[in-house]
Design a protein around this motif. Structure first.
Motif, PDB file in Angstrom:
ATOM      1  N   ASP A   1      -7.511   3.461   1.068  1.00  0.00           N
ATOM      2  CA  ASP A   1      -5.892   3.695   0.582  1.00  0.00           C
ATOM      3  C   ASP A   1      -6.365   5.699   0.070  1.00  0.00           C
ATOM      4  OD1 ASP A   1      -6.487   1.071   1.168  1.00  0.00           O
ATOM      5  OD2 ASP A   1      -4.982   1.184  -0.772  1.00  0.00           O
ATOM      6  N   GLU A   2      -7.953   5.574  -0.704  1.00  0.00           N
ATOM      7  CA  GLU A   2      -8.144   6.651  -1.706  1.00  0.00           C
ATOM      8  C   GLU A   2      -8.621   7.891   0.114  1.00  0.00           C
ATOM      9  OE1 GLU A   2      -7.635   6.886  -4.264  1.00  0.00           O
ATOM     10  OE2 GLU A   2      -8.654   8.949  -4.676  1.00  0.00           O
ATOM     11  N   TYR A   3      -9.667   7.535   0.851  1.00  0.00           N
ATOM     12  CA  TYR A   3      -9.175   8.253   1.531  1.00  0.00           C
ATOM     13  C   TYR A   3      -8.587   9.330   1.982  1.00  0.00           C
ATOM     14  CZ  TYR A   3     -11.205  10.799   5.580  1.00  0.00           C
ATOM     15  OH  TYR A   3     -12.014  11.489   6.685  1.00  0.00           O
ATOM     16  N   LEU A   4      -7.653   8.407   2.278  1.00  0.00           N
ATOM     17  CA  LEU A   4      -6.311   8.584   3.344  1.00  0.00           C
ATOM     18  C   LEU A   4      -5.261   9.817   2.344  1.00  0.00           C
ATOM     19  CD1 LEU A   4      -4.584   9.127   5.808  1.00  0.00           C
ATOM     20  CD2 LEU A   4      -3.271   7.005   5.211  1.00  0.00           C
TER      21      LEU A   4
ATOM     22  N   TYR B   1       1.539   7.313  -2.718  1.00  0.00           N
ATOM     23  CA  TYR B   1       1.767   6.882  -3.801  1.00  0.00           C
ATOM     24  C   TYR B   1       1.210   5.169  -3.239  1.00  0.00           C
ATOM     25  CZ  TYR B   1       1.062   4.296  -8.328  1.00  0.00           C
ATOM     26  OH  TYR B   1       0.335   3.526  -9.628  1.00  0.00           O
ATOM     27  N   MET B   2       2.219   5.314  -2.016  1.00  0.00           N
ATOM     28  CA  MET B   2       2.275   3.754  -1.448  1.00  0.00           C
ATOM     29  C   MET B   2       0.430   3.674  -0.820  1.00  0.00           C
ATOM     30  SD  MET B   2       5.768   3.194   0.108  1.00  0.00           S
ATOM     31  CE  MET B   2       7.363   3.490  -0.584  1.00  0.00           C
TER      32      MET B   2
ATOM     33  N   VAL C   1       5.812   0.435  -3.978  1.00  0.00           N
ATOM     34  CA  VAL C   1       4.859  -0.517  -3.023  1.00  0.00           C
ATOM     35  C   VAL C   1       4.837  -1.401  -3.233  1.00  0.00           C
ATOM     36  CG1 VAL C   1       2.285  -0.770  -4.050  1.00  0.00           C
ATOM     37  CG2 VAL C   1       2.478   0.760  -4.910  1.00  0.00           C
ATOM     38  N   LYS C   2       5.636  -2.591  -4.091  1.00  0.00           N
ATOM     39  CA  LYS C   2       5.916  -4.401  -3.505  1.00  0.00           C
ATOM     40  C   LYS C   2       6.707  -4.151  -2.575  1.00  0.00           C
ATOM     41  CE  LYS C   2       6.595  -6.931  -6.860  1.00  0.00           C
ATOM     42  NZ  LYS C   2       4.824  -7.400  -7.121  1.00  0.00           N
ATOM     43  N   GLU C   3       7.715  -2.962  -2.324  1.00  0.00           N
ATOM     44  CA  GLU C   3       8.536  -2.705  -1.360  1.00  0.00           C
ATOM     45  C   GLU C   3       7.728  -2.455   0.028  1.00  0.00           C
ATOM     46  OE1 GLU C   3      11.432  -3.543  -0.652  1.00  0.00           O
ATOM     47  OE2 GLU C   3      12.524  -2.398   0.966  1.00  0.00           O
TER      48      GLU C   3
END
Ligand SMILES: [Fe+2]
Ligand SMILES: [Fe+2]
Length: 278
Positions: A188-191, A208-209, A239-241
């Motif tokens: 996540d953080e890398y991308l 953010y997603m 994020v939930k979507e």
């Protein structure tokens, strides 16, 4: 205050009623999954994460397009995933196509679905899977019970008995915002870092997603509210979507990538064109 989140799948559930996703108790892949998390929870300390930021945020490892990175996922099976046992590139197109059906006008969202996991190419550069895949969690503060397998796996983590890192807030201020929290190292953080460094124009909610899609203890577990700020609360529905497409599209029915590629290439050309520095 802990808020229990509604199941994000309520509006999107293509799977049979009796199929249970994210089942960490039994199933054919559970031993492999548990081993990945056991190693992750032992070795992902605050210092480890800081070291990984230094190692991987130089943008000097590779130069390649987003489509090339996506193709590399043909060679990767995620060992933390109890639901699939096929290469990650199929999951990318499954996620994107499901988003396209529900959000046909949001090209950027479809693109997020396509690329959200391409940071997993870390695993093809000798990074162990426990440092790439799986649910993420904050380091530098107490490991919360909402983290999968946490009842047994954190006992050997060097931070577990640290007088500061083992407290509720640890090194953080109340409601400091997730952007200011160091998460366990992973795709996540890398991308997120790669995309922002290369000036990609995906809207902020899309970035953010990507950055927090694996933070299940927060977006689904409802934990870590004490570290969240207004922005996090505002971003949570996005994020939930995203999450429901990431999770509930994992079926053995594999998409025809060849026929889909031109459409997604056009989205890449619009939002993150050319060769990126990784
Ligand atoms: Fe992911
Ligand atoms: Fe995914």
């Amino acid at each position: 205050m802990k808020i229990i989140q509604l199941d994000p799948s309520l509006t999107y559930r293509p799977e049979p009623e009796n199929y249970l996703y994210r089942n960490y108790k039994y199933g054919p892949l559970v031993d492999r999954v548990k081993m990945t998390y056991t190693l992750m929870h032992k070795y992902q300390t605050l210092q480890f994460v800081k070291d990984k930021h230094v190692q991987w945020c130089t943008r000097t490892h590779r130069r390649m397009s987003v489509m090339e990175a996506l193709s590399l996922l043909d060679n990767l099976v995620d060992e933390s995933d109890p639901d699939v046992d096929f290469p990650n590139s199929f999951h990318a197109y499954q996620t994107a196509e499901a988003i396209r059906k529900v959000h046909p006008e949001k090209g950027w969202f479809q693109l997020v679905g396509l690329i959200h996991d391409i940071g997993k190419i870390l695993a093809l550069d000798n990074e162990p899977q426990w440092s790439v895949v799986g649910d993420t969690f904050p380091v530098g503060c107490k490991f919360q019970q909402s983290i999968v397998f946490s009842d047994t796996t954190f006992k050997d983590n060097a931070d577990t008995n640290d007088p500061i890192f083992s407290t509720k807030y640890g090194i953080y201020k109340p409601n400091c915002g997730l952007e200011n929290v160091l998460m366990s190292w992973g795709h996540d953080e890398y991308l997120y870092k790669v995309l922002t460094f290369n000036d990609c124009t995906i809207p902020e909610k899309g970035l953010y997603m990507i950055r927090f899609h694996s933070f299940y203890p927060w977006h689904t577990g409802g934990d870590y509210q004490h570290l969240c700020n207004e922005k996090d609360h505002k971003m949570l529905p996005w994020v939930k979507e995203f999450n429901k497409f990431d999770l509930y599209t994992k079926t053995e029915e594999l998409p025809n990538i060849e026929t889909l590629r031109p459409y997604y290439q056009s989205l890449i050309d619009k939002y993150c064109p050319g060769e990126l520095k990784w």
